[in-house]
Enzyme design. Structure first.
Site, short mmCIF file in Angstrom:
data_model
loop_
_atom_site.label_atom_id
_atom_site.label_comp_id
_atom_site.label_asym_id
_atom_site.label_seq_id
_atom_site.Cartn_x
_atom_site.Cartn_y
_atom_site.Cartn_z
N GLN A 53 0.85 -1.20 0.00
CA GLN A 53 0.00 0.00 0.00
C GLN A 53 0.88 1.24 0.00
OE1 GLN A 53 -3.36 -0.57 3.12
NE2 GLN A 53 -1.85 -2.15 3.54
N HIS A 82 -1.56 1.66 -4.13
CA HIS A 82 -1.92 3.08 -3.98
C HIS A 82 -1.04 4.01 -4.81
CE1 HIS A 82 -3.97 2.00 0.11
NE2 HIS A 82 -4.71 1.67 -0.94
N CYS A 84 -1.39 14.25 -14.96
CA CYS A 84 -2.18 15.44 -15.27
C CYS A 84 -3.50 15.32 -14.53
CB CYS A 84 -2.42 15.53 -16.78
SG CYS A 84 -3.60 16.84 -17.18
N CYS A 130 -2.04 19.94 -21.97
CA CYS A 130 -3.31 20.68 -21.84
C CYS A 130 -3.19 21.87 -20.89
CB CYS A 130 -4.42 19.75 -21.36
SG CYS A 130 -4.29 19.30 -19.62
N THR A 190 0.50 -2.91 8.63
CA THR A 190 -0.70 -2.20 8.17
C THR A 190 -1.78 -2.25 9.23
OG1 THR A 190 -2.41 -2.01 6.46
CG2 THR A 190 -1.55 -4.22 6.86
N SER A 191 -2.53 -1.15 9.37
CA SER A 191 -3.59 -1.09 10.38
C SER A 191 -4.82 -1.87 9.94
CB SER A 191 -3.97 0.37 10.64
OG SER A 191 -4.46 0.96 9.44
N ASN A 200 3.22 -7.05 13.32
CA ASN A 200 2.80 -5.70 13.73
C ASN A 200 2.96 -5.61 15.25
OD1 ASN A 200 1.25 -3.28 14.26
ND2 ASN A 200 0.25 -3.59 12.28
N PRO A 201 3.58 -4.55 15.76
CA PRO A 201 3.71 -4.44 17.22
C PRO A 201 2.37 -4.20 17.92
CG PRO A 201 4.72 -2.53 16.11
CD PRO A 201 4.28 -3.48 15.04
N GLU A 202 1.34 -3.78 17.13
CA GLU A 202 0.03 -3.50 17.72
C GLU A 202 -1.02 -4.46 17.17
OE1 GLU A 202 -0.28 -1.05 19.91
OE2 GLU A 202 1.74 -0.23 19.60
P1 OAD Z 1 -1.43 3.00 9.08
O1 OAD Z 1 -0.74 4.22 9.57
O2 OAD Z 1 -2.90 2.99 9.07
O3 OAD Z 1 -0.94 1.77 9.97
C1 OAD Z 1 0.41 1.57 10.26
C2 OAD Z 1 0.54 0.25 10.99
O4 OAD Z 1 1.93 -0.03 11.13
C3 OAD Z 1 -0.06 0.24 12.40
O5 OAD Z 1 -0.87 -0.92 12.55
C4 OAD Z 1 1.17 0.19 13.31
O6 OAD Z 1 0.93 -0.56 14.51
C5 OAD Z 1 2.16 -0.53 12.42
N1 OAD Z 1 3.58 -0.26 12.74
C6 OAD Z 1 4.16 0.86 13.26
N2 OAD Z 1 5.48 0.70 13.36
C7 OAD Z 1 5.77 -0.54 12.88
C8 OAD Z 1 6.97 -1.28 12.71
N3 OAD Z 1 8.17 -0.78 13.05
N4 OAD Z 1 6.88 -2.52 12.18
C9 OAD Z 1 5.68 -3.05 11.82
N5 OAD Z 1 4.53 -2.39 11.97
C10 OAD Z 1 4.56 -1.16 12.49
O7 OAD Z 1 -0.80 2.67 7.64
P2 OAD Z 1 -1.40 1.76 6.48
O8 OAD Z 1 -2.09 0.56 7.02
O9 OAD Z 1 -0.32 1.57 5.48
O10 OAD Z 1 -3.41 5.48 1.78
O11 OAD Z 1 -2.48 2.75 5.86
C11 OAD Z 1 -3.22 2.36 4.76
C12 OAD Z 1 -3.41 3.54 3.84
O12 OAD Z 1 -3.96 4.66 4.54
C13 OAD Z 1 -2.13 4.11 3.23
O13 OAD Z 1 -1.70 3.40 2.09
C14 OAD Z 1 -2.52 5.51 2.91
C15 OAD Z 1 -3.26 5.88 4.16
O14 OAD Z 1 -4.16 6.91 4.04
C16 OAD Z 1 -3.15 6.19 0.69
O15 OAD Z 1 -2.16 6.89 0.56
C17 OAD Z 1 -4.19 6.04 -0.36
#
Ligand code: OAD
Length: 246
Positions: free
Chosen positions: A104, A122, A130, A153, A191-192, A216-218
């Protein structure tokens, strides 16, 4: 602190796996100093509002502010280096014939770590489009008032990322879905699990018999369906995992 332990059932699954897929999110780049989106305090969306910066409407309202915010993020990413998590994933590509990486992230750090064939759900922050025509641009016309202009354009130039309210590329999503559902093991890293449709991929994989591992730590909405959860940062967890491979 010792290296994270890799449970024996995961080691066995990996030993038997013909295909492995990874779904990554911004957490994998956190150890490179690139802020995530939703982490309290440090996340991008704790400081800025997505409605002001990551929607087509925001760009229409204030193209200069949105463009400059993305220029700042481009700079931040350029100054960052891939970390041991990115490197471990790049190394896994050489270990499994049927390896696929779905991300992502728009930061290009996986590619800089050596991963090829990355499915970018993404988009990529370094691409330019453009705003009017949606076509990718290699050349931009600088303007006194940012953003630059389209040479065809004259429309404003935007970054090649998917904003809230926009659709993902159908082709990239379908290929990502296939990568996740065809895999024997899926690693869901950093990823969250809150942003759809990407967040639905682990459940699709699980439903088709894939062994799902969360790194994921959380805790996240994906934790409940995962067969194994590694509650660690991506860097140490993926390094241990790589070392546990035959
Ligand atoms: P988030 O910010 O929603 O989630 C980040 C995740 O990474 C959380 O679950 C944290 O616990 C975890 N995390 C933090 N540090 C970490 C580490 N050192 N190792 C492993 N995990 C860790 O980010 P995404 O899930 O990527 O969209 O968010 C999804 C989308 O929302 C992104 O692609 C972006 C955003 O808006 C677009 O740009 C379209």
């Amino acid at each position: 602190m010792g290296m994270p332990e890799i449970p024996s059932n995961l080691q066995e699954r990996l030993r038997a796996a013909k295909s492995v897929a990874v779904l990554s999110g911004s957490g994998i780049s956190a150890e490179s100093g690139v802020p995530t989106f939703r982490d309290a305090q440090t996340g991008m969306w704790a400081r800025y509002s997505p409605e002001d910066l990551a929607t087509p409407q925001a760009f229409q309202r204030n193209p200069r502010m949105v463009w400059e915010w993305y220029q700042w993020r481009r700079q931040l990413v350029l100054e960052a280096q891939p970390n041991s998590g990115h490197l471990a994933i790049a190394a896994m590509e050489g270990r499994f014939a049927g390896f696929r990486l779905v991300t992502q992230n728009v930061d290009g750090l996986h590619q800089r770590a050596g991963s090829s064939r990355v499915l970018e759900l993404h988009g990529n922050i370094f691409r330019n489009l453009c705003f009017r025509e949606g076509i990718e641009l290699d050349e931009l016309v600088e303007s006194i008032e940012p953003p630059p202009r389209c040479p065809h354009c004259g429309g404003p130039v935007r970054p090649g990322v998917v904003w809230f309210g926009e659709s993902l590329s159908g082709k990239v999503f379908e290929e990502s879905l296939r990568a996740c559902t065809d895999a024997d093991v899926l690693l869901v890293v950093g990823t969250s699990g809150l942003v759809h449709p990407a967040a639905g991929l682990p459940a699709h994989a699980k439903a088709s018999g894939t062994f799902v591992v969360e790194v994921n730590p959380e805790s996240t909405p994906i934790s409940g369906l995962a067969d194994v959860v590694l509650r660690d940062k991506a860097g140490p967890a993926l390094t241990s995992l790589l070392e546990a491979l035959p």
